[in-house]
Design a protein around this motif. Sequence first.
Motif, PDB file in Angstrom:
ATOM      1  N   ASN A 287       0.868  -1.191   0.000  1.00  0.00           N
ATOM      2  CA  ASN A 287       0.000   0.000   0.000  1.00  0.00           C
ATOM      3  C   ASN A 287       0.900   1.234   0.000  1.00  0.00           C
ATOM      4  O   ASN A 287       2.100   1.152   0.170  1.00  0.00           O
ATOM      5  CB  ASN A 287      -0.985  -0.034   1.174  1.00  0.00           C
ATOM      6  CG  ASN A 287      -0.284   0.175   2.516  1.00  0.00           C
ATOM      7  OD1 ASN A 287       0.713   0.886   2.596  1.00  0.00           O
ATOM      8  ND2 ASN A 287      -0.804  -0.458   3.563  1.00  0.00           N
ATOM      9  N   LEU A 288       0.281   2.392  -0.194  1.00  0.00           N
ATOM     10  CA  LEU A 288       1.108   3.593  -0.379  1.00  0.00           C
ATOM     11  C   LEU A 288       1.257   4.358   0.924  1.00  0.00           C
ATOM     12  O   LEU A 288       1.515   5.540   0.948  1.00  0.00           O
ATOM     13  CB  LEU A 288       0.467   4.487  -1.458  1.00  0.00           C
ATOM     14  CG  LEU A 288       0.385   3.816  -2.846  1.00  0.00           C
ATOM     15  CD1 LEU A 288      -0.298   4.737  -3.858  1.00  0.00           C
ATOM     16  CD2 LEU A 288       1.789   3.438  -3.334  1.00  0.00           C
ATOM     17  N   LYS A 289       1.066   3.663   2.033  1.00  0.00           N
ATOM     18  CA  LYS A 289       1.138   4.361   3.322  1.00  0.00           C
ATOM     19  C   LYS A 289       2.539   4.234   3.912  1.00  0.00           C
ATOM     20  O   LYS A 289       3.180   3.193   3.801  1.00  0.00           O
ATOM     21  CB  LYS A 289       0.100   3.778   4.279  1.00  0.00           C
ATOM     22  CG  LYS A 289      -1.342   3.989   3.764  1.00  0.00           C
ATOM     23  CD  LYS A 289      -2.360   3.334   4.664  1.00  0.00           C
ATOM     24  CE  LYS A 289      -3.775   3.497   4.058  1.00  0.00           C
ATOM     25  NZ  LYS A 289      -4.739   2.587   4.730  1.00  0.00           N
ATOM     26  N   ASP A 290       2.992   5.302   4.577  1.00  0.00           N
ATOM     27  CA  ASP A 290       4.326   5.275   5.179  1.00  0.00           C
ATOM     28  C   ASP A 290       4.370   4.304   6.356  1.00  0.00           C
ATOM     29  O   ASP A 290       3.389   4.167   7.085  1.00  0.00           O
ATOM     30  CB  ASP A 290       4.687   6.687   5.691  1.00  0.00           C
ATOM     31  CG  ASP A 290       4.865   7.662   4.534  1.00  0.00           C
ATOM     32  OD1 ASP A 290       4.684   8.874   4.753  1.00  0.00           O
ATOM     33  OD2 ASP A 290       5.144   7.179   3.412  1.00  0.00           O
ATOM     34  N   PRO A 291       5.517   3.670   6.567  1.00  0.00           N
ATOM     35  CA  PRO A 291       5.663   2.814   7.746  1.00  0.00           C
ATOM     36  C   PRO A 291       5.348   3.596   9.034  1.00  0.00           C
ATOM     37  O   PRO A 291       5.640   4.797   9.123  1.00  0.00           O
ATOM     38  CB  PRO A 291       7.128   2.398   7.702  1.00  0.00           C
ATOM     39  CG  PRO A 291       7.527   2.517   6.264  1.00  0.00           C
ATOM     40  CD  PRO A 291       6.753   3.694   5.745  1.00  0.00           C
ATOM     41  N   ASN A 292       4.715   2.922   9.983  1.00  0.00           N
ATOM     42  CA  ASN A 292       4.364   3.594  11.251  1.00  0.00           C
ATOM     43  C   ASN A 292       4.769   2.769  12.466  1.00  0.00           C
ATOM     44  O   ASN A 292       4.449   3.132  13.598  1.00  0.00           O
ATOM     45  CB  ASN A 292       2.852   3.867  11.293  1.00  0.00           C
ATOM     46  CG  ASN A 292       2.030   2.586  11.178  1.00  0.00           C
ATOM     47  OD1 ASN A 292       2.579   1.522  10.884  1.00  0.00           O
ATOM     48  ND2 ASN A 292       0.738   2.672  11.406  1.00  0.00           N
ATOM     49  N   CYS A 293       5.510   1.637  12.216  1.00  0.00           N
ATOM     50  CA  CYS A 293       5.731   0.721  13.341  1.00  0.00           C
ATOM     51  C   CYS A 293       6.933  -0.179  13.075  1.00  0.00           C
ATOM     52  O   CYS A 293       7.118  -0.687  11.967  1.00  0.00           O
ATOM     53  CB  CYS A 293       4.461  -0.129  13.498  1.00  0.00           C
ATOM     54  SG  CYS A 293       4.482  -1.222  14.899  1.00  0.00           S
ATOM     55  N   HIS A 294       7.738  -0.360  14.113  1.00  0.00           N
ATOM     56  CA  HIS A 294       8.849  -1.318  14.031  1.00  0.00           C
ATOM     57  C   HIS A 294       8.294  -2.663  14.495  1.00  0.00           C
ATOM     58  O   HIS A 294       7.915  -2.796  15.669  1.00  0.00           O
ATOM     59  CB  HIS A 294      10.002  -0.864  14.918  1.00  0.00           C
ATOM     60  CG  HIS A 294      10.541   0.469  14.519  1.00  0.00           C
ATOM     61  ND1 HIS A 294      11.568   0.621  13.617  1.00  0.00           N
ATOM     62  CD2 HIS A 294      10.140   1.723  14.858  1.00  0.00           C
ATOM     63  CE1 HIS A 294      11.801   1.906  13.432  1.00  0.00           C
ATOM     64  NE2 HIS A 294      10.957   2.599  14.172  1.00  0.00           N
ATOM     65  N   VAL A 295       8.194  -3.620  13.599  1.00  0.00           N
ATOM     66  CA  VAL A 295       7.532  -4.894  13.908  1.00  0.00           C
ATOM     67  C   VAL A 295       8.588  -5.971  14.119  1.00  0.00           C
ATOM     68  O   VAL A 295       9.440  -6.196  13.253  1.00  0.00           O
ATOM     69  CB  VAL A 295       6.591  -5.301  12.758  1.00  0.00           C
ATOM     70  CG1 VAL A 295       5.820  -6.578  13.120  1.00  0.00           C
ATOM     71  CG2 VAL A 295       5.613  -4.173  12.427  1.00  0.00           C
ATOM     72  N   ALA A 296       8.517  -6.639  15.250  1.00  0.00           N
ATOM     73  CA  ALA A 296       9.500  -7.687  15.574  1.00  0.00           C
ATOM     74  C   ALA A 296       9.056  -9.005  14.965  1.00  0.00           C
ATOM     75  O   ALA A 296       7.920  -9.441  15.193  1.00  0.00           O
ATOM     76  CB  ALA A 296       9.634  -7.829  17.087  1.00  0.00           C
ATOM     77  N   PHE A 297       9.975  -9.618  14.205  1.00  0.00           N
ATOM     78  CA  PHE A 297       9.645 -10.923  13.602  1.00  0.00           C
ATOM     79  C   PHE A 297      10.513 -12.040  14.175  1.00  0.00           C
ATOM     80  O   PHE A 297      10.176 -13.212  14.066  1.00  0.00           O
ATOM     81  CB  PHE A 297       9.820 -10.851  12.076  1.00  0.00           C
ATOM     82  CG  PHE A 297       8.668 -10.166  11.395  1.00  0.00           C
ATOM     83  CD1 PHE A 297       8.712  -8.820  11.075  1.00  0.00           C
ATOM     84  CD2 PHE A 297       7.508 -10.864  11.109  1.00  0.00           C
ATOM     85  CE1 PHE A 297       7.643  -8.188  10.473  1.00  0.00           C
ATOM     86  CE2 PHE A 297       6.431 -10.241  10.502  1.00  0.00           C
ATOM     87  CZ  PHE A 297       6.503  -8.901  10.178  1.00  0.00           C
ATOM     88  N   GLY A 298      11.643 -11.687  14.759  1.00  0.00           N
ATOM     89  CA  GLY A 298      12.527 -12.714  15.324  1.00  0.00           C
ATOM     90  C   GLY A 298      12.828 -12.368  16.771  1.00  0.00           C
ATOM     91  O   GLY A 298      12.672 -11.230  17.188  1.00  0.00           O
TER      92      GLY A 298
END
Length: 318
Positions: A287-298
């Motif tokens: 999508n064309l929205k700016d990142p808003n969150c640091h998402v932890a995957f590991g």
Amino acid sequence: KRKLILDVDTGTDDAVAIMCAALHPHLDLIACTSVNGNVEVQYCTNNTLRALEFVGRGDIPVYEGLSSPLARPDFPVPRAIKFDNGVHGRELPIPNTTLRKQETGAVDFLIETYRNATDEIVLMPVGPLSNIAAAVAVFPKLVDYVPEVIIMGGAHHKGNVTPQAEFNIWADPEGAAKVFAAGFKKVTLLPLDATHKALVSNERSRKLEALGTTAGLAASRFIDQRIRAYDDNQPMEERNACPVHDALCVNFMLDPSVVTTLFRHVDVECHGTLTVGRTVVDTHYRNLKDPNCHVAFGADREKFCEFLESTLALGPKV
Ligand code: BDR
Ligand code: CA
């Protein structure tokens, strides 16, 4: 010392997070705020007071918050009633307390504390986001006063309370969506993708019990209860082990290297039937929205378990 406020729906993993934050020498847990979630909010409040007193930190104030989700009338039922009495039950398996919550409500407390803060105070919600969303609704400029929000919640790969959703987000989807869209300066999300990689085994629970502290004893009881419930209701790839979701947020605040994150746009599905409560993480910029969150995957399981052992070794002896 770095200051934080824990917003909790105390349950057993919230309780481990509370004890770690209350005992760690580099943290100043200035207060806890409680919210409807694992159990009804008054039980969350009482469980929070129990955990604080049991580790000698009955001086930390507790402010009670919302007793139901922000908008969705059909999700007021706490998890312990609707899904899994086993994981949390209504009362923690430690002694009750005579301590009482503060008169001021959680939402007023959050707004006044941040409006008057002279130091940075990290906001760490590890339950449904109803209190945070309500505070933003009452005082939208709150986002300018909060330096960082560290949230336990959400899931990208697989849910827990439904195939597509994680409990904290699912319990108040509109509240969660409001928080992710509010414009906080820095938001880090620790979803199940991370917490399920930081399992605590029975062997590590035995080490906590052997610490000889009330914190280690309590944590081992909570974790043993969680292992039984997970093995029965939601087996992990590895049996005889369980996630301790909320405590990973405290570890992250002190040592961000305990997880690996991606900076992406996150929003919440509020209208699906099969998918309501899903955190939609735009992993590959669709999508064309700016990142808003640091998402932890590991997550680094060994670091997390060592954090628990070293932190819960502090405080009163049994
Ligand atoms: C989250 O839900 C609650 O049961 C736990 O306390 C944790 O915050 C995990 O989905
Ligand atoms: Ca929780």
